[in-house]
Design a protein around this motif. Structure first.
Motif, PDB file in Angstrom:
ATOM      1  N   SER A   1      40.400   9.527  34.953  1.00  0.00           N
ATOM      2  CA  SER A   1      40.835   9.008  36.244  1.00  0.00           C
ATOM      3  C   SER A   1      39.684   8.715  37.187  1.00  0.00           C
ATOM      4  O   SER A   1      38.756   9.523  37.321  1.00  0.00           O
ATOM      5  CB  SER A   1      41.770  10.030  36.901  1.00  0.00           C
ATOM      6  N   ALA A   2      39.778   7.575  37.876  1.00  0.00           N
ATOM      7  CA  ALA A   2      38.811   7.251  38.928  1.00  0.00           C
ATOM      8  C   ALA A   2      38.946   8.207  40.101  1.00  0.00           C
ATOM      9  O   ALA A   2      37.949   8.667  40.669  1.00  0.00           O
ATOM     10  CB  ALA A   2      39.019   5.814  39.393  1.00  0.00           C
ATOM     11  N   THR A   3      40.189   8.528  40.473  1.00  0.00           N
ATOM     12  CA  THR A   3      40.389   9.365  41.648  1.00  0.00           C
ATOM     13  C   THR A   3      40.066  10.831  41.386  1.00  0.00           C
ATOM     14  O   THR A   3      40.004  11.625  42.333  1.00  0.00           O
ATOM     15  CB  THR A   3      41.822   9.209  42.199  1.00  0.00           C
ATOM     16  N   ALA A   4      39.813  11.195  40.130  1.00  0.00           N
ATOM     17  CA  ALA A   4      39.330  12.553  39.858  1.00  0.00           C
ATOM     18  C   ALA A   4      37.954  12.794  40.457  1.00  0.00           C
ATOM     19  O   ALA A   4      37.503  13.937  40.535  1.00  0.00           O
ATOM     20  CB  ALA A   4      39.310  12.831  38.364  1.00  0.00           C
ATOM     21  N   ASN A   5      37.278  11.737  40.915  1.00  0.00           N
ATOM     22  CA  ASN A   5      36.068  11.917  41.713  1.00  0.00           C
ATOM     23  C   ASN A   5      36.373  12.699  42.992  1.00  0.00           C
ATOM     24  O   ASN A   5      35.472  13.277  43.592  1.00  0.00           O
ATOM     25  CB  ASN A   5      35.485  10.556  42.098  1.00  0.00           C
ATOM     26  N   LEU A   6      37.651  12.701  43.405  1.00  0.00           N
ATOM     27  CA  LEU A   6      38.046  13.286  44.678  1.00  0.00           C
ATOM     28  C   LEU A   6      39.040  14.430  44.561  1.00  0.00           C
ATOM     29  O   LEU A   6      39.081  15.297  45.418  1.00  0.00           O
ATOM     30  CB  LEU A   6      38.654  12.191  45.570  1.00  0.00           C
ATOM     31  N   ASN A   7      39.867  14.419  43.511  1.00  0.00           N
ATOM     32  CA  ASN A   7      40.954  15.397  43.447  1.00  0.00           C
ATOM     33  C   ASN A   7      40.890  16.273  42.199  1.00  0.00           C
ATOM     34  O   ASN A   7      41.909  16.818  41.768  1.00  0.00           O
ATOM     35  CB  ASN A   7      42.313  14.690  43.531  1.00  0.00           C
ATOM     36  N   SER A   8      39.707  16.431  41.616  1.00  0.00           N
ATOM     37  CA  SER A   8      39.591  17.154  40.349  1.00  0.00           C
ATOM     38  C   SER A   8      40.105  18.599  40.405  1.00  0.00           C
ATOM     39  O   SER A   8      40.695  19.069  39.420  1.00  0.00           O
ATOM     40  CB  SER A   8      38.152  17.109  39.828  1.00  0.00           C
ATOM     41  N   PRO A   9      39.925  19.341  41.504  1.00  0.00           N
ATOM     42  CA  PRO A   9      40.472  20.705  41.497  1.00  0.00           C
ATOM     43  C   PRO A   9      41.986  20.738  41.311  1.00  0.00           C
ATOM     44  O   PRO A   9      42.520  21.569  40.561  1.00  0.00           O
ATOM     45  CB  PRO A   9      40.046  21.260  42.859  1.00  0.00           C
ATOM     46  N   ASP A  10      42.692  19.824  41.975  1.00  0.00           N
ATOM     47  CA  ASP A  10      44.138  19.780  41.808  1.00  0.00           C
ATOM     48  C   ASP A  10      44.534  19.235  40.442  1.00  0.00           C
ATOM     49  O   ASP A  10      45.538  19.668  39.864  1.00  0.00           O
ATOM     50  CB  ASP A  10      44.775  18.945  42.916  1.00  0.00           C
ATOM     51  N   CYS A  11      43.762  18.299  39.912  1.00  0.00           N
ATOM     52  CA  CYS A  11      44.016  17.829  38.548  1.00  0.00           C
ATOM     53  C   CYS A  11      43.901  18.993  37.566  1.00  0.00           C
ATOM     54  O   CYS A  11      44.708  19.128  36.632  1.00  0.00           O
ATOM     55  CB  CYS A  11      43.032  16.729  38.169  1.00  0.00           C
TER      56      CYS A  11
END
Length: 299
Positions: A213-223
């Motif tokens: 995911s591209a947005t895992a640059n920002l939300n990886s802890p919740d992922c």
């Protein structure tokens, strides 16, 4: 055999200098941060990493910087697709030599129509050139940008011809019916959708191996909480972050928010042909970010 990649994989951005060269120290620092904050792995030099906007030399410099810094390459796949077969071969060979966990390969994407026979010729060259390292090869399906689909029949052909060298597929089409169909071809062929909303389907005996995911640059802890614990609240927060970019240019938007959350303006710099967000676009993204009713993404 190389350990198979699994779980939350961020399509990491590539910081660039004012001279529009890869900012290697910042890239290494960012990679370490993501790996320490929820990411099971990284996709280096993917679309979010602006790979096809960099020269062969620049891409090799990023790959070697990761190796020289002692980053865990066993947790990293790297984009090696290119319009020129020789470039794809050179990048894939170097990825294998360095010890990356996988080479993520776009189909040839310029001359149309691109036939299955033509794609097979490309992979025949890559597989032969990387025989010594036997680096796992992942197909990168992104027809909206490449203009070419890795069809079910083509994937089945590649699996028949090249066997275990074909390790999996990253699907950025957004078509989950397609992703599930490809995943059903072989239990040893790992499929990664690009939306973290699918992470619950990657747990246990689900059809997917994880999410790139591209947005895992920002939300990886919740992922990570979603994938590891099945945390529904974390999934809601992660999906809310992805929704921030609806209707906005994704890669410049991701980079702008990375710059904002880290306080390092240089993280927002893009490589041509991508342009930074306009003032109006940034104002909209910032307003959405500020209005999040969930925990702010980690820097």
């Amino acid at each position: 055999m190389t350990q198979r990649l699994r779980g939350v994989i961020a399509a990491i951005t590539t910081p660039v200098t004012a001279a529009h060269e890869p900012d290697l120290p910042r890239f290494v620092d960012r990679a370490r941060h993501l790996l320490a904050n929820g990411c099971d792995g990284l996709n280096v030099l993917g679309t979010t990493g602006e790979a096809t906007s960099f020269s062969l030399t620049q891409r090799l410099s990023v790959m070697n910087a990761a190796a020289d810094a002692g980053l865990p390459l066993s947790r990293m796949m790297v984009g090696t697709g290119a319009a020129a077969v020789a470039d794809a071969v050179a990048l894939s060979h170097e990825a294998g030599r360095l010890g990356f966990a996988g080479a993520l390969v776009l189909p040839p994407f310029y001359y149309k129509p691109i036939t299955d026979e033509g794609v097979v010729r490309v992979f025949d060259a890559i597989v032969e050139a990387t025989a010594a390292s036997a680096i796992p090869i992942y197909l990168y399906n992104f027809p909206a940008l490449s203009g070419t689909l890795y069809s079910r029949d083509l994937v089945a052909t590649l699996l028949t011809l090249f066997g275990e060298r074909m390790a999996g597929l990253k699907d950025s089409s957004g078509d989950l019916a397609y992703a599930s169909e490809i995943a059903a071809l072989s239990p040893s062929f790992d499929v990664f959708p690009s939306n973290e909303g699918t992470l619950l389907s990657a747990r246990g005996d689900g059809p997917y191996a994880g999410c790139i995911s591209a947005t895992a640059n920002l939300n990886s802890p919740d992922c990570a909480l979603t994938y590891r614990d099945g945390d529904q609240a974390a999934l809601k927060r992660a999906v809310a972050v992805r929704a921030l970019f609806d209707g906005l240019p994704l890669v410049p938007g991701i980079k702008a928010l990375v710059a904002h959350t880290t306080g390092v303006a240089d993280h927002g710099r893009t490589v041509a042909p991508l342009a930074p967000l306009t003032k109006e676009q940034w104002s909209l993204l910032k307003a959405r970010f500020d209005a999040l009713s969930v925990a702010s993404p980690a820097a």
